[in-house]
Scaffold this motif. Structure first.
Motif, PDB file in Angstrom:
ATOM      1  N   LYS A  66       1.113   7.086   0.899  1.00  0.00           N
ATOM      2  CA  LYS A  66       1.635   8.130   0.013  1.00  0.00           C
ATOM      3  C   LYS A  66       0.569   8.680  -0.930  1.00  0.00           C
ATOM      4  CE  LYS A  66       5.142   5.787  -1.643  1.00  0.00           C
ATOM      5  NZ  LYS A  66       5.110   4.582  -0.787  1.00  0.00           N
ATOM      6  N   SER A  67      -0.178   7.796  -1.579  1.00  0.00           N
ATOM      7  CA  SER A  67      -1.172   8.263  -2.548  1.00  0.00           C
ATOM      8  C   SER A  67      -2.284   9.052  -1.876  1.00  0.00           C
ATOM      9  CB  SER A  67      -1.756   7.074  -3.313  1.00  0.00           C
ATOM     10  OG  SER A  67      -0.763   6.462  -4.108  1.00  0.00           O
ATOM     11  N   THR A  68      -2.751   8.587  -0.715  1.00  0.00           N
ATOM     12  CA  THR A  68      -3.783   9.317   0.024  1.00  0.00           C
ATOM     13  C   THR A  68      -3.260  10.683   0.450  1.00  0.00           C
ATOM     14  OG1 THR A  68      -4.712   7.240   0.856  1.00  0.00           O
ATOM     15  CG2 THR A  68      -5.314   9.250   2.035  1.00  0.00           C
ATOM     16  N   PHE A  69      -2.009  10.714   0.896  1.00  0.00           N
ATOM     17  CA  PHE A  69      -1.395  11.973   1.320  1.00  0.00           C
ATOM     18  C   PHE A  69      -1.263  12.931   0.138  1.00  0.00           C
ATOM     19  CE2 PHE A  69       2.390  14.626   1.815  1.00  0.00           C
ATOM     20  CZ  PHE A  69       2.122  15.257   3.028  1.00  0.00           C
ATOM     21  N   ILE A  70      -0.773  12.431  -0.988  1.00  0.00           N
ATOM     22  CA  ILE A  70      -0.576  13.297  -2.161  1.00  0.00           C
ATOM     23  C   ILE A  70      -1.911  13.819  -2.676  1.00  0.00           C
ATOM     24  CG2 ILE A  70       0.178  13.327  -4.575  1.00  0.00           C
ATOM     25  CD1 ILE A  70       2.426  11.410  -3.749  1.00  0.00           C
ATOM     26  N   GLU A  71      -2.925  12.973  -2.687  1.00  0.00           N
ATOM     27  CA  GLU A  71      -4.230  13.441  -3.149  1.00  0.00           C
ATOM     28  C   GLU A  71      -4.772  14.523  -2.224  1.00  0.00           C
ATOM     29  OE1 GLU A  71      -7.975  11.465  -5.137  1.00  0.00           O
ATOM     30  OE2 GLU A  71      -7.830  10.808  -3.047  1.00  0.00           O
ATOM     31  N   ALA A  72      -4.682  14.299  -0.916  1.00  0.00           N
ATOM     32  CA  ALA A  72      -5.180  15.289   0.039  1.00  0.00           C
ATOM     33  C   ALA A  72      -4.397  16.597  -0.064  1.00  0.00           C
ATOM     34  CB  ALA A  72      -5.098  14.735   1.459  1.00  0.00           C
ATOM     35  N   LEU A  73      -3.072  16.494  -0.143  1.00  0.00           N
ATOM     36  CA  LEU A  73      -2.242  17.694  -0.274  1.00  0.00           C
ATOM     37  C   LEU A  73      -2.513  18.384  -1.606  1.00  0.00           C
ATOM     38  CD1 LEU A  73       0.034  19.485   0.858  1.00  0.00           C
ATOM     39  CD2 LEU A  73       1.681  17.957  -0.275  1.00  0.00           C
ATOM     40  N   GLY A  74      -2.677  17.578  -2.665  1.00  0.00           N
ATOM     41  CA  GLY A  74      -2.941  18.145  -3.979  1.00  0.00           C
ATOM     42  C   GLY A  74      -4.241  18.916  -4.028  1.00  0.00           C
ATOM     43  N   LEU A  75      -5.292  18.369  -3.457  1.00  0.00           N
ATOM     44  CA  LEU A  75      -6.577  19.064  -3.425  1.00  0.00           C
ATOM     45  C   LEU A  75      -6.473  20.362  -2.619  1.00  0.00           C
ATOM     46  CD1 LEU A  75      -8.955  16.004  -2.933  1.00  0.00           C
ATOM     47  CD2 LEU A  75      -8.663  17.377  -5.016  1.00  0.00           C
ATOM     48  N   TYR A  76      -5.663  20.313  -1.560  1.00  0.00           N
ATOM     49  CA  TYR A  76      -5.444  21.529  -0.771  1.00  0.00           C
ATOM     50  C   TYR A  76      -4.720  22.585  -1.609  1.00  0.00           C
ATOM     51  CZ  TYR A  76      -3.392  24.688   2.667  1.00  0.00           C
ATOM     52  OH  TYR A  76      -3.004  25.809   3.356  1.00  0.00           O
ATOM     53  N   LEU A  77      -3.714  22.172  -2.372  1.00  0.00           N
ATOM     54  CA  LEU A  77      -2.970  23.116  -3.210  1.00  0.00           C
ATOM     55  C   LEU A  77      -3.867  23.708  -4.289  1.00  0.00           C
ATOM     56  CD1 LEU A  77       0.454  21.263  -3.634  1.00  0.00           C
ATOM     57  CD2 LEU A  77      -0.091  23.195  -2.150  1.00  0.00           C
ATOM     58  N   LEU A 234       6.567  16.642  11.593  1.00  0.00           N
ATOM     59  CA  LEU A 234       5.170  16.996  11.770  1.00  0.00           C
ATOM     60  C   LEU A 234       4.314  15.735  11.809  1.00  0.00           C
ATOM     61  CD1 LEU A 234       4.878  19.906   9.167  1.00  0.00           C
ATOM     62  CD2 LEU A 234       5.426  20.095  11.597  1.00  0.00           C
ATOM     63  N   THR A 235       3.099  15.875  12.295  1.00  0.00           N
ATOM     64  CA  THR A 235       2.137  14.772  12.251  1.00  0.00           C
ATOM     65  C   THR A 235       0.923  15.231  11.453  1.00  0.00           C
ATOM     66  OG1 THR A 235       1.044  15.446  14.304  1.00  0.00           O
ATOM     67  CG2 THR A 235       2.861  13.870  14.486  1.00  0.00           C
ATOM     68  N   CYS A 236       0.272  14.273  10.801  1.00  0.00           N
ATOM     69  CA  CYS A 236      -0.922  14.614  10.046  1.00  0.00           C
ATOM     70  C   CYS A 236      -1.790  13.374   9.850  1.00  0.00           C
ATOM     71  CB  CYS A 236      -0.572  15.229   8.694  1.00  0.00           C
ATOM     72  SG  CYS A 236      -0.159  14.022   7.422  1.00  0.00           S
ATOM     73  N   SER A 237      -2.992  13.608   9.379  1.00  0.00           N
ATOM     74  CA  SER A 237      -3.877  12.530   8.947  1.00  0.00           C
ATOM     75  C   SER A 237      -4.405  12.917   7.580  1.00  0.00           C
ATOM     76  CB  SER A 237      -5.041  12.335   9.933  1.00  0.00           C
ATOM     77  OG  SER A 237      -5.998  11.446   9.378  1.00  0.00           O
ATOM     78  N   ALA A 238      -3.798  12.354   6.542  1.00  0.00           N
ATOM     79  CA  ALA A 238      -4.232  12.679   5.186  1.00  0.00           C
ATOM     80  C   ALA A 238      -5.665  12.227   4.959  1.00  0.00           C
ATOM     81  CB  ALA A 238      -3.299  12.008   4.175  1.00  0.00           C
ATOM     82  N   LEU A 239      -6.038  11.115   5.558  1.00  0.00           N
ATOM     83  CA  LEU A 239      -7.388  10.577   5.372  1.00  0.00           C
ATOM     84  C   LEU A 239      -8.444  11.570   5.858  1.00  0.00           C
ATOM     85  CD1 LEU A 239      -9.105   8.131   4.533  1.00  0.00           C
ATOM     86  CD2 LEU A 239      -8.907   7.303   6.893  1.00  0.00           C
ATOM     87  N   GLN A 242      -6.180  16.458   8.034  1.00  0.00           N
ATOM     88  CA  GLN A 242      -5.705  17.169   9.212  1.00  0.00           C
ATOM     89  C   GLN A 242      -4.185  17.368   9.137  1.00  0.00           C
ATOM     90  OE1 GLN A 242      -6.990  14.589  12.371  1.00  0.00           O
ATOM     91  NE2 GLN A 242      -9.139  15.229  12.254  1.00  0.00           N
ATOM     92  N   GLY A 243      -3.756  18.597   9.395  1.00  0.00           N
ATOM     93  CA  GLY A 243      -2.328  18.890   9.422  1.00  0.00           C
ATOM     94  C   GLY A 243      -1.718  19.239   8.083  1.00  0.00           C
ATOM     95  N   LEU A 244      -2.511  19.283   7.019  1.00  0.00           N
ATOM     96  CA  LEU A 244      -1.964  19.547   5.682  1.00  0.00           C
ATOM     97  C   LEU A 244      -1.491  20.987   5.535  1.00  0.00           C
ATOM     98  CD1 LEU A 244      -4.580  17.592   3.544  1.00  0.00           C
ATOM     99  CD2 LEU A 244      -2.272  16.857   4.191  1.00  0.00           C
ATOM    100  N   THR A 245      -2.217  21.912   6.153  1.00  0.00           N
ATOM    101  CA  THR A 245      -1.806  23.320   6.082  1.00  0.00           C
ATOM    102  C   THR A 245      -0.423  23.509   6.689  1.00  0.00           C
ATOM    103  OG1 THR A 245      -4.105  24.080   6.193  1.00  0.00           O
ATOM    104  CG2 THR A 245      -2.398  25.672   6.760  1.00  0.00           C
TER     105      THR A 245
END
Length: 327
Positions: A66-77, A234-239, A242-245
């Motif tokens: 969750k934290s890795t995903f939120i950080e990756a998504l957050g940086l994208y936002l 959906l599938t993604c790799s927050a690390l 990939q797939g965040l968009t």
């Protein structure tokens, strides 16, 4: 803190001052009886300036990333020009009452960004893994002008139900390689999701694809909560970012669907009433435990229940008989 201090604090929150927002959240989280009137005055002042943010809940079992995903998504936002607030509810230490995991250390890159505000809050042992004042903190973040507010929960017990009851879009993170666990998924967890994301797809693309198809089947068998939206997988790799968009595009499609269909205002109105009753229940429970006669008898009756000398049903009746509001 006097009335002028509350007015100044509200002005600071509206101006987007991070320090003022942190102080405001500390005030609404306070359990001190003297702070509640000031917290309520602050919220009353700021309520007209809330409601514009995208409220996104993210949950999933421990270890799902969750934290890795939120950080990756957050940086994208942030790269899109959005301002982001993250209310990360941590497990509480039984010794100190504070947060155990410390999400600022788990989201190091995101915590350095001026356009991001991360607030770890101890769950306080709440059944849902959601701090009792998380809803109020969410409103404060909206008043501070954040475009997106993410609520992350510990992902255990009733946390999924709790977070789904305060956000516009509930995103459930899942893992590939879950094997037979996917077959045994409880219907109640999946049916809350507006979007299911299988994270860590880089570990095994084949397993991620299989998990995706299994979740799609599970969701197909459920009746959608909204007639205007069918939850996708959906599938993604927050690390590996990939797939965040695709994930964020889906969140925005969900928002457009429930807004155009008229579901969003109805959903928020329903959540507000549920929040009211949650606060009523909380206050009644506190009043009950603080009642002098109940407080005096509670240790004796609790001991009798723990020894098996008294059934919980009879104990409850005895305590209720002692409770006289206003005494």
């Amino acid at each position: 803190m006097n009335d002028s201090d509350v007015t100044a604090l509200a002005a600071g929150v509206q101006a987007g001052e991070r320090r003022a927002l942190a102080q405001a959240i500390t005030l609404v989280e306070s359990t001190h009886p003297h702070d509640r009137p000031r917290a309520e005055a602050l919220l009353t002042t700021l309520m007209p300036h809330t409601g514009q943010a995208i409220r996104l809940g993210i949950s999933g079992a421990p270890g799902v990333g969750k934290s890795t995903f939120i950080e990756a998504l957050g940086l994208y936002l942030l790269s899109l020009g959005q301002r982001l607030a993250v209310l990360a509810v941590d497990p509480s230490s039984q010794r100190t009452g504070g947060s155990i995991m410390g999400d600022k250390t788990r989201m190091e890159l995101l915590s350095r960004e001026l356009a991001a505000f991360i607030r770890p809050s101890p769950s306080g042992g709440n059944l849902g893994g959601v701090a009792s004042r998380t809803r109020e903190s969410l409103l404060l973040c909206e008043a501070a002008g954040y475009d997106v507010v993410i609520v992350e929960t510990v992902g255990v017990g009733q946390s999924e139900t709790a977070v789904a009851g305060m956000v516009d879009c509930f995103l459930l993170l899942q893992l590939p390689n879950a094997g037979d666990e996917l077959q045994a998924l409880k219907k109640g967890v999946v049916e809350l999701a507006d979007l299911v994301v299988v994270n860590k797809a880089d570990i095994s693309p084949t397993a991620a694809a299989l998990a995706k198809s299994q979740f799609e089947l599970a969701l197909h068998l459920l009746r959608p909560v909204s007639g205007h939206w069918s939850p996708p997988v959906l599938t993604c790799s927050a690390l590996h970012q990939q797939g965040l968009t695709a994930v964020w595009d889906t969140v925005m499609r969900h928002r457009a669907a429930i807004t155009d269909g008229g579901d969003l205002p109805a959903k928020r109105a329903r959540q507000a009433v549920d929040w009211l009753w949650a606060l009523v229940n909380e206050q009644l429970r506190q009043d009950f435990r603080r009642h002098p006669a109940v407080a005096d008898a509670l240790p004796r009756i609790s001991d009798a229940v723990s020894r098996g000398d008294l059934s919980p049903t009879v104990a409850c009746r005895q305590l209720r008989a002692l409770y006289r509001p206003g005494e």
